[in-house]
Enzyme design. Structure first.
Site, PDB file in Angstrom:
ATOM      1  N   LYS A  99       0.866  -1.184   0.000  1.00  0.00           N
ATOM      2  CA  LYS A  99       0.000   0.000   0.000  1.00  0.00           C
ATOM      3  C   LYS A  99       0.898   1.229   0.000  1.00  0.00           C
ATOM      4  CE  LYS A  99      -3.875   2.076   2.587  1.00  0.00           C
ATOM      5  NZ  LYS A  99      -4.842   1.908   3.695  1.00  0.00           N
ATOM      6  N   SER A 117      -9.864   2.257   2.869  1.00  0.00           N
ATOM      7  CA  SER A 117      -8.962   2.982   2.006  1.00  0.00           C
ATOM      8  C   SER A 117      -7.953   2.085   1.272  1.00  0.00           C
ATOM      9  CB  SER A 117      -8.175   3.988   2.849  1.00  0.00           C
ATOM     10  OG  SER A 117      -7.345   3.312   3.783  1.00  0.00           O
ATOM     11  N   SER A 127     -10.302  -0.221   7.014  1.00  0.00           N
ATOM     12  CA  SER A 127      -9.705  -0.141   5.672  1.00  0.00           C
ATOM     13  C   SER A 127      -9.062  -1.401   5.142  1.00  0.00           C
ATOM     14  CB  SER A 127      -8.659   0.966   5.640  1.00  0.00           C
ATOM     15  OG  SER A 127      -9.296   2.195   5.471  1.00  0.00           O
TER      16      SER A 127
END
Ligand code: GLN
Length: 479
Positions: free
Chosen positions: A71, A146, A170
């Protein structure tokens, strides 16, 4: 090949049936082919250094040579790390996050960086400065947020594994929306060093992969105390012991019928109930528990998380960190204002304002302190529940992946986190695993464990995945 587990890939590598160069190029080719339609990746590591590739004799350990995508919240030395923000569009960190360095020491090959909501704020990935991520199951729908880039990348098999982070849901919500497995460990289990901060008392790094077994293998390599993060806990790290056969006899599973009733669609209810039934068929006993203060969780979180974010994001002022306005400014305050208005997107600015206001004198006691008290009550609720059960099984999201643009009203989006935020406030380990899809779209079931017991949730999920194959289903367009 793209649906093989880490253990199976390891066998191929160890038996020299495939080289690490071939394995990484299979996935890199998929990244290049499919990323234009998904926008899941912000960076593709096109030139993996041949010297970094392992030879068959160097395959020691299950993760050696296995590809991964990080990420874009995790700092990667010399590789742009944006947190999905214009503020950091040109930032190449001079160091690796602890998670990144531990996984590369384990031999994992980083293929690139995953798109995300700006500074990890959001539930749809529509808040990335670099454009929305699409859900591989239906390109008109969101992948969740997210960590939507990580989730879409694993779901479309651009990588077998991705790192992710979870502050209020998330990892779990995008895992549920994309039909993959994702675990958020207990707060303090995984080092936050080098993971760009959103809300420090809640942020926790974790893993997304196809199966719980894969998640367990990768989590084992990334967790553990780190001197560089004072909130990483000094408890014994554990070793992932994959269950040999499904046997949930004696396992007490806490359920909250009121949460299942709140699911927005009968199909999702049926999928959830069916999954709970599968647990009982394997010998588990369902026990009704209650979290009486959980209804207050969303309200408390959206005070606490923005409050912490407003402090964490103060460093991005164009002088110490981040983008600086190129406009002429008369004084330093005007420069800060222009820089921050240009560098941060609307949602981030909303939260900074909300957080600053909640912390300001006169409002502090009414909002911030009250939210902290609610947080404590929710932790107590969980303590009470875990005095009766070993693990809890509850929904992840009230609905399946929604269409892009459907939740343009922020509060509507916040409400979608109602089932994930309680465990975040309590710092508990939790995961999402795929169950029976509803109308062709993935549905997740959330397992929550007592503090520091990642094993019970991973092992329950791994056993569920021995008798179901929902986790192996792939979106047709990406087979
Ligand atoms: N959707 C939640 C938020 O917007 C959670 C985000 C997260 O876990 N990083 O804050």
């Amino acid at each position: 090949m793209i649906n093989l587990s880490i253990r199976e890939l390891n066998q191929l590598l160890a038996k020299k049936q495939i080289s690490t160069a071939e394995l990484s190029s299979v996935y890199l080719d998929r990244c290049r082919q499919f990323n234009p339609s998904l926008n899941a990746l912000l960076h593709i590591n096109n030139d993996i250094n041949p010297e970094d590739l392992l030879t068959a004799n160097q395959i020691d350990g299950l993760l050696s040579g296995i590809p991964i995508i990080h990420k874009d919240l995790f700092s990667t030395q010399g590789v742009t790390t944006t947190a999905g923000s214009k503020m950091l569009a040109d930032y190449a960190p001079p160091f690796d996050a602890t998670v990144v360095s531990r996984l590369s020491q384990a031999g994992m090959m980083s293929l690139g960086k995953a798109n995300m909501d700006e500074f990890a704020m959001g539930s749809s990935n529509e808040y990335s400065y670099f454009g929305a991520v699409k859900n591989p199951w239906d390109l008109k729908r969101v992948p969740g947020g997210s960590s939507g880039g990580s989730a879409a990348a694993v779901a479309a098999r651009l990588t077998p594994v991705a790192t992710a982070s979870d502050t209020g849901g998330s990892i779990r919500q995008p895992a549920a929306f994309c039909g993959i497995t994702g675990i958020k460990p207990s707060y303090g289990r995984v080092s936050r060093y080098g993971m760009i901060a959103f809300a420090s008392s809640l942020d926790q790094g974790g893993v997304m992969a196809v199966s719980a077994d894969d998640c367990g293998l990768v989590l084992e390599a990334m967790m553990g105390h780190d001197d560089k993060d004072s909130t990483s806990i000094k408890t014994e790290a554990w070793q992932w012991q994959a269950p040999q056969q499904p046997s949930m006899k004696g396992l007490k599973v806490g359920v909250i019928p009121g949460w299942v009733e709140q699911l927005k669609d009968d199909d999702i209810k049926r999928s959830t109930e069916q999954a709970l039934k599968t647990l009982t068929e394997q010998g588990a006993e369902l026990i009704e528990v209650d979290l009486p203060h959980a209804d207050l969780a969303v309200a408390a979180y959206y005070i606490l998380a923005p409050a912490e974010a407003s402090a964490n994001l103060a460093r991005f002022d164009g002088v110490r960190f981040g983008h600086q306005t190129s406009q002429q400014c008369d004084n330093i305050n005007a420069m800060y204002r222009k820089t921050r208005s240009e560098g941060f997107g609307d949602e981030v600015q909303r939260r900074i304002m909300l957080g600053t206001w909640a912390l300001s004198s006169g409002y502090y006691d009414d909002y911030y302190c009250k939210a902290q008290r609610i947080r404590r009550l929710i932790s107590e609720d969980f303590k009470q529940a875990f005095s009766q059960v070993d693990v809890m099984a509850v929904p992840v999201s009230p609905e399946v992946a929604f269409k892009q643009g459907d939740k343009s009203d922020g509060v509507n989006m916040y409400q979608a986190d109602q089932f994930t935020i309680p465990a975040s406030l309590a710092g508990l380990p939790c995961l999402s695993m795929p169950v029976q899809p509803a109308k062709g779209l993935p549905v997740g079931l959330q397992l929550i464990g007592p503090y520091f017991d990642e094993q019970v949730i991973l092992s329950t999920a791994a056993q569920f995945q021995m008798v179901t194959d929902f986790h192996k289903q792939m979106p047709e367009a990406f087979v």
